[in-house]
Write an enzyme that holds these catalytic residues in place. Structure first.
Site, PDB file in Angstrom:
ATOM      1  N   SER A  19     102.736  72.357  -0.574  1.00  0.00           N
ATOM      2  CA  SER A  19     104.167  72.328  -0.242  1.00  0.00           C
ATOM      3  C   SER A  19     104.669  73.638   0.376  1.00  0.00           C
ATOM      4  O   SER A  19     105.441  73.591   1.346  1.00  0.00           O
ATOM      5  CB  SER A  19     104.984  71.986  -1.493  1.00  0.00           C
ATOM      6  OG  SER A  19     104.669  70.684  -1.907  1.00  0.00           O
ATOM      7  N   LYS A  69     106.323  65.640 -13.907  1.00  0.00           N
ATOM      8  CA  LYS A  69     107.100  64.606 -13.199  1.00  0.00           C
ATOM      9  C   LYS A  69     107.853  63.664 -14.146  1.00  0.00           C
ATOM     10  O   LYS A  69     108.853  63.080 -13.751  1.00  0.00           O
ATOM     11  CB  LYS A  69     106.177  63.778 -12.287  1.00  0.00           C
ATOM     12  CG  LYS A  69     105.786  64.498 -11.012  1.00  0.00           C
ATOM     13  CD  LYS A  69     105.015  63.565 -10.089  1.00  0.00           C
ATOM     14  CE  LYS A  69     104.786  64.196  -8.736  1.00  0.00           C
ATOM     15  NZ  LYS A  69     104.205  63.268  -7.764  1.00  0.00           N
ATOM     16  N   ASP A 106     108.536  60.288  -2.942  1.00  0.00           N
ATOM     17  CA  ASP A 106     107.187  59.770  -2.650  1.00  0.00           C
ATOM     18  C   ASP A 106     107.229  58.358  -2.060  1.00  0.00           C
ATOM     19  O   ASP A 106     106.449  58.039  -1.156  1.00  0.00           O
ATOM     20  CB  ASP A 106     106.333  59.731  -3.924  1.00  0.00           C
ATOM     21  CG  ASP A 106     105.707  61.078  -4.232  1.00  0.00           C
ATOM     22  OD1 ASP A 106     105.560  61.899  -3.316  1.00  0.00           O
ATOM     23  OD2 ASP A 106     105.374  61.300  -5.414  1.00  0.00           O
ATOM     24  N   ALA A 129      96.722  52.283 -10.360  1.00  0.00           N
ATOM     25  CA  ALA A 129      97.926  51.921 -11.125  1.00  0.00           C
ATOM     26  C   ALA A 129      98.500  53.153 -11.819  1.00  0.00           C
ATOM     27  O   ALA A 129      99.105  53.043 -12.878  1.00  0.00           O
ATOM     28  CB  ALA A 129      97.573  50.834 -12.147  1.00  0.00           C
ATOM     29  N   GLY A 130      98.317  54.317 -11.191  1.00  0.00           N
ATOM     30  CA  GLY A 130      98.862  55.558 -11.755  1.00  0.00           C
ATOM     31  C   GLY A 130     100.206  55.886 -11.131  1.00  0.00           C
ATOM     32  O   GLY A 130     100.923  55.003 -10.634  1.00  0.00           O
ATOM     33  N   GLY A 131     100.563  57.171 -11.137  1.00  0.00           N
ATOM     34  CA  GLY A 131     101.871  57.604 -10.648  1.00  0.00           C
ATOM     35  C   GLY A 131     102.079  57.285  -9.175  1.00  0.00           C
ATOM     36  O   GLY A 131     103.155  56.815  -8.776  1.00  0.00           O
ATOM     37  N   TYR A 216      94.246  62.869   0.390  1.00  0.00           N
ATOM     38  CA  TYR A 216      94.245  63.744   1.571  1.00  0.00           C
ATOM     39  C   TYR A 216      93.227  64.873   1.454  1.00  0.00           C
ATOM     40  O   TYR A 216      93.177  65.760   2.301  1.00  0.00           O
ATOM     41  CB  TYR A 216      95.646  64.297   1.870  1.00  0.00           C
ATOM     42  CG  TYR A 216      96.301  64.993   0.711  1.00  0.00           C
ATOM     43  CD1 TYR A 216      96.007  66.315   0.402  1.00  0.00           C
ATOM     44  CD2 TYR A 216      97.205  64.319  -0.094  1.00  0.00           C
ATOM     45  CE1 TYR A 216      96.596  66.947  -0.662  1.00  0.00           C
ATOM     46  CE2 TYR A 216      97.802  64.944  -1.166  1.00  0.00           C
ATOM     47  CZ  TYR A 216      97.492  66.258  -1.444  1.00  0.00           C
ATOM     48  OH  TYR A 216      98.071  66.872  -2.518  1.00  0.00           O
TER      49      TYR A 216
HETATM   50  P1  NAP Z   1      97.014  59.229 -11.632  1.00  0.00           P
HETATM   51  O1  NAP Z   1      98.384  58.915 -12.078  1.00  0.00           O
HETATM   52  O2  NAP Z   1      96.132  60.087 -12.483  1.00  0.00           O
HETATM   53  O3  NAP Z   1      96.260  57.801 -11.375  1.00  0.00           O
HETATM   54  C1  NAP Z   1      94.910  57.785 -10.998  1.00  0.00           C
HETATM   55  C2  NAP Z   1      94.474  56.372 -10.651  1.00  0.00           C
HETATM   56  O4  NAP Z   1      93.095  56.411 -10.219  1.00  0.00           O
HETATM   57  C3  NAP Z   1      94.529  55.369 -11.792  1.00  0.00           C
HETATM   58  O5  NAP Z   1      94.748  54.076 -11.292  1.00  0.00           O
HETATM   59  C4  NAP Z   1      93.106  55.473 -12.394  1.00  0.00           C
HETATM   60  O6  NAP Z   1      92.681  54.307 -13.064  1.00  0.00           O
HETATM   61  C5  NAP Z   1      92.279  55.645 -11.143  1.00  0.00           C
HETATM   62  N1  NAP Z   1      91.041  56.375 -11.416  1.00  0.00           N
HETATM   63  C6  NAP Z   1      90.909  57.701 -11.643  1.00  0.00           C
HETATM   64  N2  NAP Z   1      89.619  58.018 -11.850  1.00  0.00           N
HETATM   65  C7  NAP Z   1      88.913  56.842 -11.789  1.00  0.00           C
HETATM   66  C8  NAP Z   1      87.541  56.509 -11.925  1.00  0.00           C
HETATM   67  N3  NAP Z   1      86.620  57.430 -12.189  1.00  0.00           N
HETATM   68  N4  NAP Z   1      87.183  55.219 -11.772  1.00  0.00           N
HETATM   69  C9  NAP Z   1      88.106  54.272 -11.494  1.00  0.00           C
HETATM   70  N5  NAP Z   1      89.433  54.526 -11.351  1.00  0.00           N
HETATM   71  C10 NAP Z   1      89.825  55.799 -11.498  1.00  0.00           C
HETATM   72  O7  NAP Z   1      97.015  59.942 -10.198  1.00  0.00           O
HETATM   73  P2  NAP Z   1      98.115  59.785  -9.050  1.00  0.00           P
HETATM   74  O8  NAP Z   1      99.129  60.852  -9.186  1.00  0.00           O
HETATM   75  O9  NAP Z   1      98.523  58.363  -9.046  1.00  0.00           O
HETATM   76  O10 NAP Z   1      97.251  60.152  -7.734  1.00  0.00           O
HETATM   77  C11 NAP Z   1      96.290  59.234  -7.212  1.00  0.00           C
HETATM   78  C12 NAP Z   1      95.798  59.738  -5.850  1.00  0.00           C
HETATM   79  O11 NAP Z   1      96.878  59.719  -4.919  1.00  0.00           O
HETATM   80  C13 NAP Z   1      95.281  61.175  -5.855  1.00  0.00           C
HETATM   81  O12 NAP Z   1      94.170  61.255  -5.000  1.00  0.00           O
HETATM   82  C14 NAP Z   1      96.435  61.981  -5.274  1.00  0.00           C
HETATM   83  O13 NAP Z   1      96.001  63.159  -4.611  1.00  0.00           O
HETATM   84  C15 NAP Z   1      96.975  60.972  -4.265  1.00  0.00           C
HETATM   85  N6  NAP Z   1      98.393  61.214  -3.926  1.00  0.00           N
HETATM   86  C16 NAP Z   1      98.698  61.471  -2.624  1.00  0.00           C
HETATM   87  C17 NAP Z   1     100.002  61.677  -2.268  1.00  0.00           C
HETATM   88  C18 NAP Z   1     100.330  61.962  -0.822  1.00  0.00           C
HETATM   89  O14 NAP Z   1     101.441  62.450  -0.546  1.00  0.00           O
HETATM   90  N7  NAP Z   1      99.439  61.668   0.098  1.00  0.00           N
HETATM   91  C19 NAP Z   1     101.032  61.653  -3.234  1.00  0.00           C
HETATM   92  C20 NAP Z   1     100.686  61.381  -4.563  1.00  0.00           C
HETATM   93  C21 NAP Z   1      99.344  61.161  -4.890  1.00  0.00           C
HETATM   94  P3  NAP Z   1      93.151  53.995 -14.583  1.00  0.00           P
HETATM   95  O15 NAP Z   1      94.545  53.427 -14.460  1.00  0.00           O
HETATM   96  O16 NAP Z   1      92.170  53.016 -15.066  1.00  0.00           O
HETATM   97  O17 NAP Z   1      93.131  55.312 -15.300  1.00  0.00           O
END
Ligand code: NAP
Length: 271
Positions: A19, A69, A106, A129-131, A216
């Site tokens: 950022s 968050k 977001d 299904a995370g954030g 990314y």
């Molecule tokens: P999060 O809340 O920790 O959620 C992670 C997700 O990935 C969950 O669905 C989790 O499954 C799954 N996961 C993690 N490790 C896994 C594994 N070993 N096997 C299978 N599933 C797995 O994270 P988040 O904040 O949502 O972020 C997710 C991604 O989005 C990250 O790569 C982040 O950098 C990216 N992101 C990008 C932006 C952007 O502006 N481009 C913004 C936000 C996030 P479970 O539900 O089963 O735990």
């Protein structure tokens, strides 16, 4: 001593945040007298940080990243509908009277590259299904997309999200064959540097489908490579990263980021 208006990004850890680079680029490009910093804020210090900053008239607000968050929603004066909808806050804006408004940029950042596409009634696949998935599903519900198929390691979490966002659809395992869809979004951590790959057979997708990866780091993920090899349109994670930052920038500094500079900014982020 003159003081500058400033905003910042808070989190723990915070060194990795892109950022400051993004907002700093726009501040310089516009010749604004302002600053954007990173602040390492521990969970135990979050409430004290907010109380300190709300009395600082130069502080325009902050972006909020992991792990704050959810907790930040209890510390602002006006969280809008963020708690009931996305359930996570990534931007806090200080009003001139010191009151704090919270929002989440977001979902709009995710949707910006898709704005010209009619997603009403379009079948969509979301991995994760995370954030991040919550912001994606919120935006898809607003756009009238569906049915939505969620692929996730934990199926119950994904079922809960379909219900939360009032979406019709189903939940599948990560190794299930894909249904046909107009859009596939990876909102999971799979494919990120240091995480397992996301290995999907994209052959059921029609040739006009779009594949959108929120990851990314790296920018060109295995999923996007596979989609491009099939001739599908792709959107990478920097579009959302820049899009969510652009909305926050305007809230902090009262002006939109400069137009036509995204290629330069992308090059800077990749350097
Ligand atoms: P999060 O809340 O920790 O959620 C992670 C997700 O990935 C969950 O669905 C989790 O499954 C799954 N996961 C993690 N490790 C896994 C594994 N070993 N096997 C299978 N599933 C797995 O994270 P988040 O904040 O949502 O972020 C997710 C991604 O989005 C990250 O790569 C982040 O950098 C990216 N992101 C990008 C932006 C952007 O502006 N481009 C913004 C936000 C996030 P479970 O539900 O089963 O735990």
């Amino acid at each position: 001593m003159t003081s500058l208006p400033y905003a910042e990004v808070i989190g723990d850890p915070i060194a990795q945040s892109k950022s400051p680079l993004i907002h700093g680029f726009w501040i310089n490009a516009l010749g604004l007298s302002g600053d954007y910093r990173r602040a390492h804020v521990l969970a135990d210090d979050l409430a004290a940080y907010v109380e300190r900053r709300r009395t600082d008239p130069d502080w325009r607000g902050c972006n909020v990243t992991m792990p704050h968050k959810a907790a930040i929603m209890d510390l602002v004066d006006d969280p809008g509908d963020v708690r009931a909808t996305i359930g996570a806050m990534n931007t806090v804006v200080r009003q001139p009277d010191g009151s704090l408004i919270g929002t989440n940029t977001d979902a709009a950042g995710f949707y910006a590259p898709l704005a010209e596409i009619d997603l009403a009634g379009a079948p969509v696949i979301v991995v994760g299904a995370g954030g991040a998935a919550r912001a994606v599903l919120f935006a898809l519900a607003r756009a009238g997309a569906g049915p939505v198929t969620i692929l996730n390691r934990s199926p119950l979490k994904a079922m809960g999200l379909l219900a939360t966002f009032g979406l019709k659809g189903e939940v599948l395992a990560l190794d299930a064959p894909l249904p046909p869809a107009a859009l596939l979004v990876n909102a999971s951590s799979l494919g990120m540097t240091g995480q397992p790959a996301l290995d999907l057979d994209l052959s059921p997708l029609p040739e006009d489908a779009i594949v959108y990866d929120l990851v990314y780091s790296p920018l060109e993920t295995g999923l996007l490579r596979a989609a491009a090899a099939r001739g599908l349109a792709t959107v990478d994670g920097l579009d959302m990263l820049i899009g969510q930052a652009a909305l926050a920038f305007e809230l902090f500094f009262g002006v939109a980021p400069p137009e036509g500079r995204d290629d330069e900014l992308r090059a800077l982020l990749l350097a």
